[in-house]
Every structure is written in C-alpha cells, then in structure tokens.
Design a protein around this motif. Structure first.
Motif, PDB file in Angstrom:
ATOM      1  N   VAL A 155       0.865  -1.188   0.000  1.00 31.55           N
ATOM      2  CA  VAL A 155       0.000   0.000   0.000  1.00 31.55           C
ATOM      3  C   VAL A 155       0.899   1.234   0.000  1.00 31.55           C
ATOM      4  CG1 VAL A 155      -1.811   1.263   1.232  1.00 31.55           C
ATOM      5  CG2 VAL A 155      -1.788  -1.253   1.262  1.00 31.55           C
ATOM      6  N   PRO A 156       0.881   2.039  -1.066  1.00 30.42           N
ATOM      7  CA  PRO A 156       1.782   3.190  -1.160  1.00 30.42           C
ATOM      8  C   PRO A 156       1.410   4.304  -0.196  1.00 30.42           C
ATOM      9  CG  PRO A 156       0.273   3.152  -3.025  1.00 30.42           C
ATOM     10  CD  PRO A 156       0.048   1.876  -2.279  1.00 30.42           C
ATOM     11  N   LEU A 157       2.425   5.052   0.185  1.00 28.92           N
ATOM     12  CA  LEU A 157       2.260   6.229   1.036  1.00 28.92           C
ATOM     13  C   LEU A 157       2.893   7.432   0.347  1.00 28.92           C
ATOM     14  CD1 LEU A 157       3.293   4.635   4.453  1.00 28.92           C
ATOM     15  CD2 LEU A 157       0.964   5.283   3.798  1.00 28.92           C
ATOM     16  N   PRO A 158       2.385   8.638   0.601  1.00 26.69           N
ATOM     17  CA  PRO A 158       2.996   9.827   0.009  1.00 26.69           C
ATOM     18  C   PRO A 158       4.423  10.041   0.518  1.00 26.69           C
ATOM     19  CG  PRO A 158       0.813  10.320   0.911  1.00 26.69           C
ATOM     20  CD  PRO A 158       1.193   8.965   1.409  1.00 26.69           C
ATOM     21  N   GLU A 159       5.268  10.566  -0.316  1.00 30.14           N
ATOM     22  CA  GLU A 159       6.657  10.798   0.072  1.00 30.14           C
ATOM     23  C   GLU A 159       6.792  11.872   1.143  1.00 30.14           C
ATOM     24  OE1 GLU A 159       9.569   9.380  -0.506  1.00 30.14           O
ATOM     25  OE2 GLU A 159       8.578   7.797  -1.639  1.00 30.14           O
ATOM     26  N   ASN A 160       5.794  12.755   1.258  1.00 31.05           N
ATOM     27  CA  ASN A 160       5.924  13.853   2.222  1.00 31.05           C
ATOM     28  C   ASN A 160       5.380  13.510   3.608  1.00 31.05           C
ATOM     29  OD1 ASN A 160       3.237  13.781   1.509  1.00 31.05           O
ATOM     30  ND2 ASN A 160       3.032  15.997   1.181  1.00 31.05           N
ATOM     31  N   VAL A 161       4.875  12.300   3.800  1.00 28.23           N
ATOM     32  CA  VAL A 161       4.370  11.930   5.118  1.00 28.23           C
ATOM     33  C   VAL A 161       5.554  11.541   5.999  1.00 28.23           C
ATOM     34  CG1 VAL A 161       4.075   9.452   4.634  1.00 28.23           C
ATOM     35  CG2 VAL A 161       2.606  10.564   6.301  1.00 28.23           C
ATOM     36  N   PRO A 162       5.554  11.892   7.294  1.00 29.27           N
ATOM     37  CA  PRO A 162       6.615  11.391   8.177  1.00 29.27           C
ATOM     38  C   PRO A 162       6.691   9.871   8.102  1.00 29.27           C
ATOM     39  CG  PRO A 162       5.371  13.119   9.293  1.00 29.27           C
ATOM     40  CD  PRO A 162       4.639  12.820   8.004  1.00 29.27           C
ATOM     41  N   VAL A 163       7.872   9.349   7.847  1.00 34.74           N
ATOM     42  CA  VAL A 163       8.017   7.919   7.563  1.00 34.74           C
ATOM     43  C   VAL A 163       7.429   7.053   8.670  1.00 34.74           C
ATOM     44  CG1 VAL A 163       9.727   6.076   7.328  1.00 34.74           C
ATOM     45  CG2 VAL A 163       9.976   8.186   6.019  1.00 34.74           C
ATOM     46  N   GLU A 164       7.671   7.414   9.919  1.00 31.65           N
ATOM     47  CA  GLU A 164       7.215   6.575  11.030  1.00 31.65           C
ATOM     48  C   GLU A 164       5.697   6.438  11.087  1.00 31.65           C
ATOM     49  OE1 GLU A 164      10.853   7.276  14.206  1.00 31.65           O
ATOM     50  OE2 GLU A 164       8.992   8.391  14.449  1.00 31.65           O
ATOM     51  N   TYR A 165       4.982   7.387  10.538  1.00 31.96           N
ATOM     52  CA  TYR A 165       3.520   7.281  10.540  1.00 31.96           C
ATOM     53  C   TYR A 165       3.055   6.010   9.826  1.00 31.96           C
ATOM     54  CZ  TYR A 165       2.937  12.186  12.054  1.00 31.96           C
ATOM     55  OH  TYR A 165       2.937  13.377  12.742  1.00 31.96           O
ATOM     56  N   GLY A 166       3.847   5.550   8.856  1.00 29.18           N
ATOM     57  CA  GLY A 166       3.458   4.350   8.126  1.00 29.18           C
ATOM     58  C   GLY A 166       3.339   3.126   9.010  1.00 29.18           C
ATOM     59  N   ALA A 167       4.112   3.087  10.110  1.00 31.08           N
ATOM     60  CA  ALA A 167       4.045   1.962  11.040  1.00 31.08           C
ATOM     61  C   ALA A 167       2.795   2.013  11.914  1.00 31.08           C
ATOM     62  CB  ALA A 167       5.296   1.932  11.921  1.00 31.08           C
ATOM     63  N   LEU A 168       2.054   3.117  11.858  1.00 31.75           N
ATOM     64  CA  LEU A 168       0.833   3.253  12.643  1.00 31.75           C
ATOM     65  C   LEU A 168      -0.414   2.855  11.867  1.00 31.75           C
ATOM     66  CD1 LEU A 168       1.547   6.739  14.289  1.00 31.75           C
ATOM     67  CD2 LEU A 168       1.889   4.482  15.314  1.00 31.75           C
ATOM     68  N   VAL A 169      -0.283   2.647  10.563  1.00 34.65           N
ATOM     69  CA  VAL A 169      -1.467   2.360   9.744  1.00 34.65           C
ATOM     70  C   VAL A 169      -2.194   1.119  10.253  1.00 34.65           C
ATOM     71  CG1 VAL A 169      -2.283   1.690   7.454  1.00 34.65           C
ATOM     72  CG2 VAL A 169      -0.567   3.506   7.686  1.00 34.65           C
ATOM     73  N   GLU A 170      -1.445   0.050  10.535  1.00 32.33           N
ATOM     74  CA  GLU A 170      -2.090  -1.207  10.922  1.00 32.33           C
ATOM     75  C   GLU A 170      -2.914  -1.072  12.201  1.00 32.33           C
ATOM     76  OE1 GLU A 170      -2.922  -5.163  12.436  1.00 32.33           O
ATOM     77  OE2 GLU A 170      -1.774  -3.568  13.420  1.00 32.33           O
ATOM     78  N   PRO A 171      -2.366  -0.600  13.332  1.00 31.22           N
ATOM     79  CA  PRO A 171      -3.218  -0.468  14.520  1.00 31.22           C
ATOM     80  C   PRO A 171      -4.345   0.539  14.332  1.00 31.22           C
ATOM     81  CG  PRO A 171      -1.049   0.501  14.905  1.00 31.22           C
ATOM     82  CD  PRO A 171      -0.956  -0.266  13.632  1.00 31.22           C
ATOM     83  N   LEU A 172      -4.104   1.603  13.586  1.00 29.03           N
ATOM     84  CA  LEU A 172      -5.170   2.565  13.326  1.00 29.03           C
ATOM     85  C   LEU A 172      -6.287   1.938  12.496  1.00 29.03           C
ATOM     86  CD1 LEU A 172      -2.995   5.728  12.613  1.00 29.03           C
ATOM     87  CD2 LEU A 172      -4.495   5.384  14.597  1.00 29.03           C
TER      88      LEU A 172
END
Length: 342
Positions: free
Chosen positions: A131-148
């Motif tokens: 699942v792609p993420l925008p390049e401008n998002v703080p990288v660590e936020y991507g690790a929060l997608v699953e619990p969210l």
C-alpha cells in the motif's frame, strides 16, 4: 540480513539470516520501522500460543520497495509503502464480498510462523499487499497504519455515526486508534476510560477526554464527561472486567463492540445484554478497504499521530524493549523498532 528471532517464551534475539528474494508477484521491502504490538508481546511471553520458535514477527510496518519480483508492475523501486498483513485467497465468498479478513484460508504476516515478517532488515510480501504512502508523510507514521486500521474497522462495526456518544474502554494503542477513528466521523462527545496515568496524558494531549475508572463509578463519570450514557461503547481491552464495565455503562438498546483480546475467554452477564436489549458486536482485524482508507488518512499526515509514538529502539536493543514492555517496566504506548539504528 539481521532479524529479530523469537526463540521461545521471554527469549528473543538478533540473528543473521539469508537475504530473502522476491519471487513472481512479490516485492522485496527494506524495512524502515515496525511497531511492537500487544499481540507480539503476548506471543513473546507465550500467553497466546500463537508464536513459534524460529519465527520473525512484526506486522505494523513501513518500508521502501527494494526490488520487484517477476511479473510485478505498477510499483516503483524506492517507493515508500506500508503492508496490508492479511493474505487471503481472493476467491472464496468472504473475499468476493470484500471481507478478506474472514477468508477461511487467510494467513497473516507476523502471525504465520512460515512467513519471515517485519522485525528484520528485509522482508518479502505479495505485491497485492503493498500500500503506497505519500513521500511527504513522516516515515514513522506508516508503522501506525495497521493499529489505526483496527480501530477504524471496530468503529465501522459499531455503526458509529456523528450523533453517537462514545466511550472507549482502554486507552492503549487500539483504544487510541478507536478514539481517533470516532473523531474522524465527526463525533464530538467521546471519552476514553483508562487507569494508566501516562496513557490518559497521551489522550489528553491529542484532545480526547479521559476518565480514571479507579476514581469513581464509570456510569457517574460518563454522565459528567459525556452528558449521559454512551450510545456506543468500544471495549479495547477484552477482559471479563472490561466487558462488564462496557455493558454496565452502555445506554439501553445500544451497542458494545468487543475488539480487545486480552483474555481468550470472557464471561458475560446475559441479563446485561438481554434485559436492556444491548447489542454485543465482535470486531477483528480489518478489511482490505478499511486498511487502505486508513493508509490514505495517515498519508494526509494528521499532526496528532506524532504523539502516539513514545519509544524507538534498534534491532540490537529490541530484546530489552520486549522484556521491559512485557513485564511492565516500560509503560510506553507505542514503541518502534528501527533496523538501521544499530
């Protein structure tokens, strides 16, 4: 590559393993950050019996595409991505209905011991689960997608609407996810019941009202904080005690969602359900749609997500982090493992 390997209850260590290679339809991912989940901790201690010696756990992850296997198109090497952990058959009635998390033959990255998962420098996943993420998002936020996404699905299971009054029982990462998902729907009357002062402080910092269930009767506090009995209660703990509290405080004729899994068996007062005609709804995991919807929201970089992360450790320091979190020496809400910090 280096990987964090589960060797048995209360025993996890970094080992050298052969670099994986992406096969047909697969993607090689360079792992950037992976969250330690409550289920990982329960597996580490042996409580849930769902982790096995030799296994590499981890499913709350963000990384970059390192290589593409044969037949993979539409994904760029170097892209920032997260991974939908549910591997479903795609052909059964559940999958056809968009309920891939109910697929009878599903496998889950981080749970299935045959899959080397995200507590490592590299991992291989099906391209369909990238699942792609925008390049401008703080990288660590991507690790929060699953619990969210777990919280988003639980709220949808409860048929939450903007007119609801919502109480979340339990202010850990899943309770936080539920509270944020409720707020995304425009709900203004929301509170979280949580005995741990540090977690109440986190929730206060992101603008969610809290109550201490040890301070006074929950029903009395709900009346004061929410203005009355909640029409939707989400049990993000999953124990006999938390479920009893949820049913006791819920308004007559309304809904309780059970998403927490602290205890594999819970007792329920039948009268709390039948006499007041409350609905008790189970919630597990998330659909692929709910996961991608959550990833899109995370991609908008909501500023409150930064407060959810309370610790960061390298692979080398991860065994001590597991020990401290599991025995209560560390009360951090969400701790991330960063493979490149060792």
């Amino acid at each position: 590559m280096r990987a964090l390997v589960f060797r048995g209850p209360w025993d996890i260590a970094v080992e050298e393993r052969q670099d994986p290679e992406a096969g047909p339809g697969e993607v090689l991912v360079e792992v950037l950050s992976t969250g330690i989940c409550g289920s990982d901790l329960h597996g580490y201690t042996g409580e849930n019996g769902r982790r096995f010696p030799g296994q590499v756990m981890g499913h709350e992850t963000v990384g970059r595409v390192a290589a593409l296997g044969p037949e993979v198109t539409g994904i760029a090497v170097g892209a920032l991505i997260t991974v939908h952990p549910v591997l479903s058959c795609g052909a059964c009635p559940a999958c056809a209905a968009g309920l891939d998390h109910r697929c009878p033959t599903k496998r889950i990255i981080g749970v299935d011991p045959a899959i080397s998962a995200a507590f490592a420098e590299l991992m291989v996943v099906p391209a369909a689960n990238v699942v792609p993420l925008p390049e401008n998002v703080p990288v660590e936020y991507g690790a929060l997608v699953e619990p969210l996404a777990v919280g988003h699905h639980a709220v949808e299971r409860g048929r939450c609407g903007s007119d609801d009054t919502v109480l979340v029982v339990g202010g850990g990462p899943i309770g936080q996810a539920c509270a944020l998902a409720v707020r995304r729907l425009g709900v203004t009357r929301i509170a979280v019941s949580e005995p741990h002062a540090g977690r109440r402080s986190l929730l206060d910092d992101i603008g969610v009202a809290t109550m201490d269930p040890t301070a006074a009767a929950l029903a009395d506090q709900a009346a004061e904080v929410l203005g009355g009995a909640p029409t939707l209660v989400i049990d993000a703990v999953g124990s006999s005690r938390s479920l009893a509290d949820a049913l006791a405080v819920c308004a007559a004729g309304e809904r309780v969602v059970l998403v927490g899994m602290h205890e594999p068996r819970v007792s329920v007062s039948a009268y709390s359900v039948s006499l007041e005609e409350r609905s008790l709804v189970g919630s597990y995991c998330y659909t692929g749609t709910h996961f991608r919807e959550t990833a899109a929201w995370v991609g908008s970089a909501p500023p409150e997500l930064a407060r959810l992360i309370e610790g960061r450790v390298s692979l080398v320091d991860a065994p001590e982090a597991f020990r401290a979190l599991a025995n209560g020496d560390d009360g951090s809400s969400k701790v991330l493992v960063l493979p490149d910090r060792g």
